[in-house]
Motif scaffolding. Structure first.
Motif, PDB file in Angstrom:
ATOM      1  N   PHE A 126     -10.591   1.770   8.884  1.00  0.00           N
ATOM      2  CA  PHE A 126      -9.744   2.743   8.209  1.00  0.00           C
ATOM      3  C   PHE A 126      -9.226   2.136   6.909  1.00  0.00           C
ATOM      4  N   PRO A 127     -10.082   2.065   5.886  1.00  0.00           N
ATOM      5  CA  PRO A 127      -9.636   1.451   4.625  1.00  0.00           C
ATOM      6  C   PRO A 127      -8.560   2.293   3.942  1.00  0.00           C
ATOM      7  N   LEU A 128      -7.623   1.602   3.324  1.00  0.00           N
ATOM      8  CA  LEU A 128      -6.504   2.240   2.648  1.00  0.00           C
ATOM      9  C   LEU A 128      -6.217   1.426   1.398  1.00  0.00           C
ATOM     10  N   SER A 129      -5.774   2.080   0.336  1.00  0.00           N
ATOM     11  CA  SER A 129      -5.448   1.333  -0.882  1.00  0.00           C
ATOM     12  C   SER A 129      -4.028   0.788  -0.767  1.00  0.00           C
ATOM     13  N   LYS A 130      -3.749  -0.227  -1.578  1.00  0.00           N
ATOM     14  CA  LYS A 130      -2.418  -0.828  -1.571  1.00  0.00           C
ATOM     15  C   LYS A 130      -1.362   0.197  -2.001  1.00  0.00           C
ATOM     16  N   HIS A 131      -1.724   1.086  -2.924  1.00  0.00           N
ATOM     17  CA  HIS A 131      -0.787   2.110  -3.397  1.00  0.00           C
ATOM     18  C   HIS A 131      -0.465   3.116  -2.287  1.00  0.00           C
ATOM     19  N   GLU A 132      -1.488   3.499  -1.522  1.00  0.00           N
ATOM     20  CA  GLU A 132      -1.256   4.417  -0.402  1.00  0.00           C
ATOM     21  C   GLU A 132      -0.336   3.774   0.629  1.00  0.00           C
ATOM     22  N   LEU A 133      -0.580   2.486   0.901  1.00  0.00           N
ATOM     23  CA  LEU A 133       0.227   1.769   1.876  1.00  0.00           C
ATOM     24  C   LEU A 133       1.677   1.663   1.415  1.00  0.00           C
ATOM     25  N   SER A 134       1.896   1.296   0.167  1.00  0.00           N
ATOM     26  CA  SER A 134       3.272   1.109  -0.324  1.00  0.00           C
ATOM     27  C   SER A 134       4.060   2.421  -0.283  1.00  0.00           C
ATOM     28  N   ALA A 135       3.373   3.557  -0.375  1.00  0.00           N
ATOM     29  CA  ALA A 135       4.052   4.861  -0.316  1.00  0.00           C
ATOM     30  C   ALA A 135       4.712   5.088   1.048  1.00  0.00           C
ATOM     31  N   PHE A 136       4.157   4.486   2.104  1.00  0.00           N
ATOM     32  CA  PHE A 136       4.728   4.639   3.446  1.00  0.00           C
ATOM     33  C   PHE A 136       6.060   3.899   3.590  1.00  0.00           C
ATOM     34  N   PHE A 137       6.253   2.850   2.792  1.00  0.00           N
ATOM     35  CA  PHE A 137       7.438   2.008   2.941  1.00  0.00           C
ATOM     36  C   PHE A 137       8.525   2.319   1.913  1.00  0.00           C
ATOM     37  N   ARG A 138       8.363   3.377   1.159  1.00  0.00           N
ATOM     38  CA  ARG A 138       9.382   3.794   0.191  1.00  0.00           C
ATOM     39  C   ARG A 138      10.445   4.633   0.883  1.00  0.00           C
ATOM     40  N   LYS A 139      11.568   4.812   0.192  1.00  0.00           N
ATOM     41  CA  LYS A 139      12.638   5.663   0.725  1.00  0.00           C
ATOM     42  C   LYS A 139      12.187   7.120   0.667  1.00  0.00           C
ATOM     43  N   PRO A 140      12.574   7.938   1.646  1.00  0.00           N
ATOM     44  CA  PRO A 140      12.123   9.336   1.697  1.00  0.00           C
ATOM     45  C   PRO A 140      12.358  10.152   0.426  1.00  0.00           C
ATOM     46  N   GLY A 141      13.371   9.879  -0.349  1.00  0.00           N
ATOM     47  CA  GLY A 141      13.624  10.657  -1.557  1.00  0.00           C
ATOM     48  C   GLY A 141      12.808  10.223  -2.774  1.00  0.00           C
ATOM     49  N   HIS A 142      12.114   9.103  -2.666  1.00  0.00           N
ATOM     50  CA  HIS A 142      11.351   8.555  -3.788  1.00  0.00           C
ATOM     51  C   HIS A 142      10.163   9.453  -4.140  1.00  0.00           C
ATOM     52  N   ASN A 143       9.833   9.514  -5.431  1.00  0.00           N
ATOM     53  CA  ASN A 143       8.713  10.355  -5.896  1.00  0.00           C
ATOM     54  C   ASN A 143       7.398  10.017  -5.203  1.00  0.00           C
ATOM     55  N   ASN A 144       7.149   8.739  -4.959  1.00  0.00           N
ATOM     56  CA  ASN A 144       5.868   8.318  -4.388  1.00  0.00           C
ATOM     57  C   ASN A 144       5.892   8.147  -2.874  1.00  0.00           C
ATOM     58  N   TYR A 145       6.993   8.558  -2.228  1.00  0.00           N
ATOM     59  CA  TYR A 145       7.076   8.476  -0.766  1.00  0.00           C
ATOM     60  C   TYR A 145       6.001   9.359  -0.145  1.00  0.00           C
ATOM     61  N   ARG A 146       5.395   8.858   0.915  1.00  0.00           N
ATOM     62  CA  ARG A 146       4.405   9.640   1.641  1.00  0.00           C
ATOM     63  C   ARG A 146       4.655   9.468   3.132  1.00  0.00           C
ATOM     64  N   GLU A 147       4.550  10.568   3.848  1.00  0.00           N
ATOM     65  CA  GLU A 147       4.731  10.516   5.294  1.00  0.00           C
ATOM     66  C   GLU A 147       3.515   9.853   5.936  1.00  0.00           C
ATOM     67  N   CYS A 148       3.778   8.928   6.847  1.00  0.00           N
ATOM     68  CA  CYS A 148       2.715   8.232   7.567  1.00  0.00           C
ATOM     69  C   CYS A 148       2.209   9.147   8.674  1.00  0.00           C
ATOM     70  N   GLN A 149       0.947   9.477   8.618  1.00  0.00           N
ATOM     71  CA  GLN A 149       0.336  10.325   9.636  1.00  0.00           C
ATOM     72  C   GLN A 149       0.000   9.492  10.878  1.00  0.00           C
ATOM     73  N   SER A 150      -0.109  10.153  12.002  1.00  0.00           N
ATOM     74  CA  SER A 150      -0.400   9.466  13.263  1.00  0.00           C
ATOM     75  C   SER A 150      -1.704   8.678  13.210  1.00  0.00           C
ATOM     76  N   GLN A 151      -2.695   9.184  12.481  1.00  0.00           N
ATOM     77  CA  GLN A 151      -3.985   8.479  12.444  1.00  0.00           C
ATOM     78  C   GLN A 151      -3.857   7.120  11.757  1.00  0.00           C
ATOM     79  N   VAL A 152      -2.949   6.991  10.796  1.00  0.00           N
ATOM     80  CA  VAL A 152      -2.745   5.704  10.128  1.00  0.00           C
ATOM     81  C   VAL A 152      -2.130   4.722  11.127  1.00  0.00           C
ATOM     82  N   LEU A 153      -1.072   5.145  11.804  1.00  0.00           N
ATOM     83  CA  LEU A 153      -0.414   4.289  12.793  1.00  0.00           C
ATOM     84  C   LEU A 153      -1.376   3.947  13.933  1.00  0.00           C
ATOM     85  N   ARG A 154      -2.131   4.934  14.405  1.00  0.00           N
ATOM     86  CA  ARG A 154      -3.099   4.715  15.490  1.00  0.00           C
ATOM     87  C   ARG A 154      -4.144   3.681  15.069  1.00  0.00           C
TER      88      ARG A 154
END
Length: 162
Positions: free
Chosen positions: A112-140
């Motif tokens: 399950f390859p992921l870019s560093k930018h996609e990964l960093s979006a998961f660890f941002r604060k929810p109000g941040h412009n680049n925040y992204r919700e982590c889907q179950s498939q990523v965690l799985r």
């Protein structure tokens, strides 16, 4: 993924015994009985199955952080009452002391390859412009890669029964 699935997978990945599971809950601030831990680990088609609430998973993850990284000095963090995949992922990152490269490598192991930018979006604060919700498939897939790295196997009993 349900909280019970995550707990079952973490138990398998780290090969925790019932006593170790109880100690992790205690380290997080909750004294769970062996029976309760056992009921949380059962599959949801069993009559003894009990759903694991967010606060209890947060307590377990805090206990895992304490075990892997050492207990924080002073007041222990309050367990979150509501969890999402981003919080669970962050707590696992902290517990394992993983850097972004190690997480990306673990996801790569799971195919399950992921870019560093996609990964960093998961660890941002929810109000941040680049925040992204982590889907179950990523965690799985992170848990699957972790299992492959730490146990040398890609399938456990909970996956083969589904």
């Amino acid at each position: 993924m349900t909280n019970n699935d995550i707990l079952r997978r973490l138990r398998f990945i780290f090969d925790f015994s019932d006593s170790q599971m109880m100690a992790l809950f205690a380290s997080g601030g909750f004294n769970a009985s062996r029976e309760l831990v056992s009921d949380w680990l059962k599959s949801d088609d069993k009559p003894e199955f009990k759903a694991l609430h967010d606060v209890h998973l947060a307590i377990f993850l805090n206990g895992l952080i304490n075990k892997k990284r050492g207990q924080r000095e002073g007041v222990q963090p309050e367990p979150e009452k509501k969890l999402n995949n981003n919080i669970i992922f962050r707590k696992l990152k902290i517990a394992l002391d993983y850097k972004d490269e190690q997480i990306l490598e673990t996801l790569e192991v799971a195919g399950f390859p992921l870019s560093k930018h996609e990964l960093s979006a998961f660890f941002r604060k929810p109000g941040h412009n680049n925040y992204r919700e982590c889907q179950s498939q990523v965690l799985r897939n992170f848990l699957k890669g972790l299992q492959s790295k730490l146990r040398g196997t890609a399938i456990d009993a909970s996956e083969s029964s589904n």
